[in-house]
Design a protein around this motif. Structure first.
Motif, mmCIF file in Angstrom:
data_model
loop_
_atom_site.group_PDB
_atom_site.id
_atom_site.type_symbol
_atom_site.label_atom_id
_atom_site.label_comp_id
_atom_site.label_asym_id
_atom_site.label_seq_id
_atom_site.Cartn_x
_atom_site.Cartn_y
_atom_site.Cartn_z
ATOM 1 N N ARG A 23 -5.542 -81.876 82.036
ATOM 2 C CA ARG A 23 -5.910 -81.440 80.679
ATOM 3 C C ARG A 23 -6.130 -82.651 79.782
ATOM 4 N NH1 ARG A 23 -1.342 -80.272 82.650
ATOM 5 N NH2 ARG A 23 -1.895 -78.083 82.954
ATOM 6 N N ASP A 24 -6.484 -82.402 78.543
ATOM 7 C CA ASP A 24 -6.811 -83.487 77.614
ATOM 8 C C ASP A 24 -5.628 -83.995 76.810
ATOM 9 O OD1 ASP A 24 -9.488 -83.382 78.379
ATOM 10 O OD2 ASP A 24 -9.972 -81.882 76.849
ATOM 11 N N GLY A 25 -4.500 -83.363 76.923
ATOM 12 C CA GLY A 25 -3.315 -83.779 76.177
ATOM 13 C C GLY A 25 -2.081 -83.099 76.717
ATOM 14 N N TYR A 26 -0.928 -83.467 76.165
ATOM 15 C CA TYR A 26 0.328 -82.910 76.650
ATOM 16 C C TYR A 26 0.392 -81.409 76.401
ATOM 17 C CZ TYR A 26 2.249 -87.596 77.343
ATOM 18 O OH TYR A 26 2.469 -88.865 77.788
ATOM 19 N N ALA A 27 0.936 -80.697 77.384
ATOM 20 C CA ALA A 27 1.153 -79.257 77.246
ATOM 21 C C ALA A 27 2.519 -78.972 76.634
ATOM 22 C CB ALA A 27 1.046 -78.591 78.619
ATOM 23 N N TYR A 28 3.196 -80.006 76.159
ATOM 24 C CA TYR A 28 4.540 -79.889 75.597
ATOM 25 C C TYR A 28 4.729 -81.026 74.605
ATOM 26 C CZ TYR A 28 4.758 -83.033 79.612
ATOM 27 O OH TYR A 28 4.476 -84.010 80.534
ATOM 28 N N THR A 29 5.808 -80.956 73.841
ATOM 29 C CA THR A 29 6.118 -81.988 72.853
ATOM 30 C C THR A 29 7.013 -83.048 73.484
ATOM 31 O OG1 THR A 29 5.972 -80.399 71.043
ATOM 32 C CG2 THR A 29 7.159 -82.459 70.608
#
Length: 222
Positions: A23-29
């Protein structure tokens, strides 16, 4: 901690073509602060701080080893060395991302040297096991060193050679550790928040880290 999705995947590195898309970024913090040291997990850190990323099996136990060392500014756990951008833990455990479970160590080289960090690394796991560490099996559990300075790279090779001599004398096989620069290994992706400093939050949790009992030589210690 081992998630096994078939022996073939566990014992064979995925190719870029077969790797998960990601994906293009984190799926979580990603957390901002180390729960033990109280320092920034992602920086900024004091001038002169160095980083190195090390894989030695389950990253929960590996991280605890390094946050206890004097001179370590912060530690975090994550994924590196593979192909899938911004992977999750579950994806990494399928062996379809190519990443290793790793601990990133930020440290003050005036207090703890590159050699000290690397000797701790070698002595804290069995680097001859290939795609496993103890009961944890899969390419994500391989032994890795991803360096960020030429000095680290040189010390990694020197300590590997010295440790191999000791291991051979003790009856162990060849070291299988993957040594690359961080640029060659690709981006470091922070793991999910519950993995960060896991054994501080769960003192009785699974560790999975165990060395060979063979010491790594120090200078003039043949």
């Amino acid at each position: 901690m081992s998630w096994l999705f078939g022996s073939a995947l566990a014992s064979t590195m995925v190719t870029p073509e077969r790797a998960l898309t990601g994906r293009d970024g984190y799926a979580y913090t990603v957390p901002t602060t180390h729960t033990v040291l109280g320092t920034p997990l992602q920086g900024p850190w004091p001038d002169g701080t160095r980083t190195i990323t090390l894989g030695m099996g389950c990253f929960w136990g590996a991280e605890r080893i390094f946050w206890q060392l004097p001179g370590v500014v912060t530690t975090s756990v994550g994924y590196q060395g593979g192909y899938t951008p911004y992977p999750t833990y579950e994806e990494t455990c399928t062996a379809l991302t190519g990443h290793a479970e790793v601990v990133q160590v930020a440290y003050d080289p005036a207090v703890v040297s590159d050699a000290d960090i690397l000797r701790t690394f070698w002595e804290s796991h069995d680097p001859t096991q290939g795609y496993r560490q103890g009961n944890d099996r899969g390419t994500q559990y391989r032994s890795t060193v991803y360096t960020t300075t030429p000095e680290q790279a040189a010390v990694a090779e020197e300590t590997r050679a010295a440790y191999q001599e000791r291991l051979t004398r003790a009856g162990y096989g060849e070291i299988t550790t993957e040594i690359r620069t961080a640029d060659e290994a690709g981006p470091y992706y922070f793991a999910e928040g519950y993995h960060q400093q896991y054994l501080d939050k769960n003192p009785g949790g699974y560790c999975g880290i165990g060395g060979t009992g063979v010491s790594c030589p120090r200078p003039l210690d043949a």
